[in-house]
Design an enzyme around this catalytic site. Structure first.
Site, short mmCIF file in Angstrom:
data_model
loop_
_atom_site.label_atom_id
_atom_site.label_comp_id
_atom_site.label_asym_id
_atom_site.label_seq_id
_atom_site.Cartn_x
_atom_site.Cartn_y
_atom_site.Cartn_z
N SER A 2 0.78 -1.26 0.00
CA SER A 2 0.05 -0.01 0.05
C SER A 2 0.78 1.36 0.05
O SER A 2 1.12 1.54 1.01
CB SER A 2 -0.90 0.11 1.38
N HIS A 5 -3.00 -6.25 2.84
CA HIS A 5 -2.02 -7.08 3.47
C HIS A 5 -2.54 -8.57 3.70
O HIS A 5 -1.99 -9.49 4.07
CB HIS A 5 -1.32 -6.78 4.64
N GLN A 39 -5.95 -1.95 7.53
CA GLN A 39 -4.86 -2.80 7.32
C GLN A 39 -4.36 -3.46 8.18
O GLN A 39 -3.81 -4.51 8.35
CB GLN A 39 -4.03 -1.90 6.55
N GLU A 40 -4.04 -2.62 9.66
CA GLU A 40 -3.28 -3.25 10.60
C GLU A 40 -3.84 -2.74 12.04
O GLU A 40 -4.25 -1.87 12.46
CB GLU A 40 -1.94 -2.61 10.48
N GLU A 99 2.49 -9.43 7.10
CA GLU A 99 3.26 -8.98 8.17
C GLU A 99 3.24 -9.93 9.54
O GLU A 99 3.53 -9.45 10.52
CB GLU A 99 2.97 -7.59 8.54
N ASP A 135 -3.13 0.90 11.66
CA ASP A 135 -2.98 1.61 10.39
C ASP A 135 -4.16 1.50 9.55
O ASP A 135 -4.32 0.40 9.05
CB ASP A 135 -1.73 1.33 9.97
N GLU A 190 -2.64 5.59 12.22
CA GLU A 190 -1.96 5.92 11.07
C GLU A 190 -2.82 5.89 9.81
O GLU A 190 -3.69 5.32 9.66
CB GLU A 190 -0.95 4.89 11.08
N ASP A 197 1.78 8.47 7.02
CA ASP A 197 2.40 7.37 6.25
C ASP A 197 2.50 7.75 4.79
O ASP A 197 3.36 8.50 4.45
CB ASP A 197 2.05 5.73 6.79
N LYS A 244 9.94 5.48 6.70
CA LYS A 244 10.15 4.25 5.77
C LYS A 244 11.36 4.64 5.03
O LYS A 244 11.31 5.51 4.13
CB LYS A 244 9.14 3.70 5.13
N HIS A 304 8.95 -1.08 9.14
CA HIS A 304 9.23 -1.97 8.06
C HIS A 304 8.45 -1.90 6.74
O HIS A 304 7.63 -0.86 6.92
CB HIS A 304 9.13 -3.29 8.38
N ARG A 305 8.53 -2.53 5.67
CA ARG A 305 7.49 -2.39 4.56
C ARG A 305 6.96 -4.03 4.96
O ARG A 305 7.39 -4.83 5.44
CB ARG A 305 8.21 -2.66 3.33
N SER A 306 5.58 -4.18 3.94
CA SER A 306 5.07 -5.29 4.05
C SER A 306 5.98 -6.27 3.29
O SER A 306 5.79 -7.60 3.62
CB SER A 306 3.89 -5.29 3.66
N LYS A 335 7.91 -0.13 14.09
CA LYS A 335 6.66 -0.80 13.71
C LYS A 335 7.31 -2.11 12.76
O LYS A 335 7.74 -1.69 11.60
CB LYS A 335 5.65 -0.19 12.82
C1 2PG Z 1 2.30 0.46 6.07
C2 2PG Z 1 3.40 -0.45 5.50
C3 2PG Z 1 4.03 -1.18 6.52
P1 2PG Z 1 3.27 -1.09 3.33
O1 2PG Z 1 1.29 0.83 5.54
O2 2PG Z 1 2.49 1.11 6.91
O3 2PG Z 1 3.21 -2.08 7.51
O4 2PG Z 1 2.73 -1.28 4.71
O5 2PG Z 1 4.60 -1.54 3.13
O6 2PG Z 1 2.53 -2.29 2.39
O7 2PG Z 1 2.84 0.14 2.58
MG MG Z 2 0.89 2.47 6.81
#
Ligand code: 2PG
Ligand code: MG
Length: 426
Positions: free
Chosen positions: A40, A160, A168-169, A210, A247, A288, A315, A340, A368-370, A391
């Protein structure tokens, strides 16, 4: 010291997609870095480039990219001083010449930028977090070393996972502990109890990108209730020791000017109302991307309305970009930023953004990234710059646990502070 040799490899990330590894040699030292990749992504992120040859890895291969740019990149940095991270990063930025690193590719550039700092730390006989701490000072970041509060994504939805959960999270922040180890342990126990809770209720316990569970749940409150009962089963106090972070990755649910959420098409105010209700019922301390990355007025409203109670984390909104963060600061759009490294593409630019955030009381979450690898750079980074929060997924899948394991070792080797509840209060 100079860079004697540089080699790129096409390797595989946690989603089975090719990614870049870079090995740098200097004197008797060498080091490898690997770059992550998001699902994302914010539209203003620095661009990764790929071969686009549909015959290999569904177009995601990197062999041609490597062949095309390896010599150019080496040529741009081979005469530079290994210990001058800023100059090396600037040479890479200049070589690329585009606004979003779409010529050489943010994936190629970041691999070099990270590997340079790793080899440099070796040549200075320092741990990576020590070296990054030193570099950060050049950017007026003078926070002490600290172990970050983990934000553990134990229930996955959105892009994810293939369940119907819109957000998402769903993360836990085990903040009410004196030490990083204890905080992490509680999170891991909750993760196991969440598995039991889901199993007892006949939900799947397979995991998402994740490492968090991805049950067939469509109702946000139900997901949060499962987490609350797992916390209770684990013997921890919700809202005292354990807090919730989400998130929402709301750009992903923003369709034709409305937010598609649980069967309704909501306007900005409608979605903000949902958040207001949720934070009344659950000890949510961090949200987030609550709104779309272009909904600037909405971000201002939500920060005004609930920013004193929760972290509003940008983000996709800020994409770790100093210029966009400047706009956000003027607009009072958020009070926290997700960091990131691959959203911007070099360590120096990441540090510039963090420095700006620090000066404006915007809290930082290293992320991190997914799509991840076994590279643990972000653990050292979070400790070295005293970021406060990290995170990096659930305590499952080696791509995620590698980061936690590195933090456990750093914690064991040192006497660094762990801010826990103070982070939550920021
Ligand atoms: C996010 C990230 C990491 P993605 O949205 O914060 O958790 O996801 O790396 O897919 O952007
Ligand atoms: Mg995010």
């Amino acid at each position: 010291m100079k860079i004697d040799e540089l080699k790129f490899y096409e390797v595989i990330d946690s989603r089975g997609n090719p990614t870049i590894a870079c090995k740098i040699f200097s004197g008797k030292f060498s080091s490898i870095s690997m770059v992550p990749s998001g699902a994302s992504t914010g539209s203003k992120e620095a661009q990764e480039i790929r071969d686009n040859d549909k015959k290999r890895f569904l177009g995601k291969g990197l062999k041609e990219v490597i062949k095309k740019t390896e010599h150019q990149i080496f040529g741009a940095i081979c005469q530079k001083n290994l210990l001058d991270q800023k100059e090396i990063d600037n040479s890479l930025i200049e070589l690329d010449g585009s606004k979003n690193k779409s010529n050489i590719g943010a994936n190629m550039i970041l691999a070099v930028s990270m590997a340079v700092s790793k080899v440099a730390s070796q040549s200075e006989n320092m741990e990576l977090y020590q070296y990054l701490h030193q570099i950060a000072k050049q950017f007026e970041i003078d926070s002490d070393y600290s172990l970050p509060l983990p934000m553990m994504n134990i229930l996955n939805g959105g892009a994810h996972a293939n369940n119907p959960l819109e957000f998402q999270e769903f993360m836990i922040q085990p903040a009410g502990f004196e030490d990083f180890d204890e905080s992490l342990r509680s999170g891991i126990e909750i993760f196991h109890n969440l598995k039991n809770e889901l199993q007892d209720n006949n939900f799947s316990t397979s995991v998402g990108d994740e490492g968090g569970f991805a049950p067939e749940i469509s109702d946000t409150k139900k997901a949060l209730d499962f987490i609350c009962s797992a916390v209770e089963k684990s013997g921890y106090k919700m809202g005292d020791e354990i807090f919730i972070a989400m998130d929402c990755a709301a750009s992903e649910i923003f369709i034709d000017g409305k937010y598609s959420f649980e069967g309704n098409n909501l306007d900005t105010l409608g979605l903000i109302q949902i958040y207001e209700e949720l934070i009344k019922s659950y000890p949510i301390k961090s949200i987030e991307d609550p709104l779309d990355e272009n909904d600037w007025d909405g971000w201002k409203d939500i920060t005004k309305q609930i920013g004193d109670k929760v972290s509003i984390v940008g983000d996709d909104l800020f994409v770790t970009n100093k210029k966009v963060l400047e706009k956000g600061i003027k607009n009072v759009s958020a009070n926290s930023i997700l960091i990131k490294v691959n959203q911007i593409g070099t360590i120096s630019e990441t540090l510039e953004t963090i420095s700006l955030a620090n000066k404006n009381n915007i809290s930082t979450v290293i992320s991190h990234r997914s799509g991840e690898t076994e590279d643990t750079f972000i653990s050292d980074f979070a400790v070295g710059i005293g970021a406060g929060q990290i995170k990096t997924g659930a305590p499952s899948r080696s791509d995620r646990t590698a980061k936690y394991n590195r933090l456990l070792m750093i914690n064991s080797d040192n006497n660094f502070s762990f801010e826990g509840t103070n982070e939550i209060k920021k």
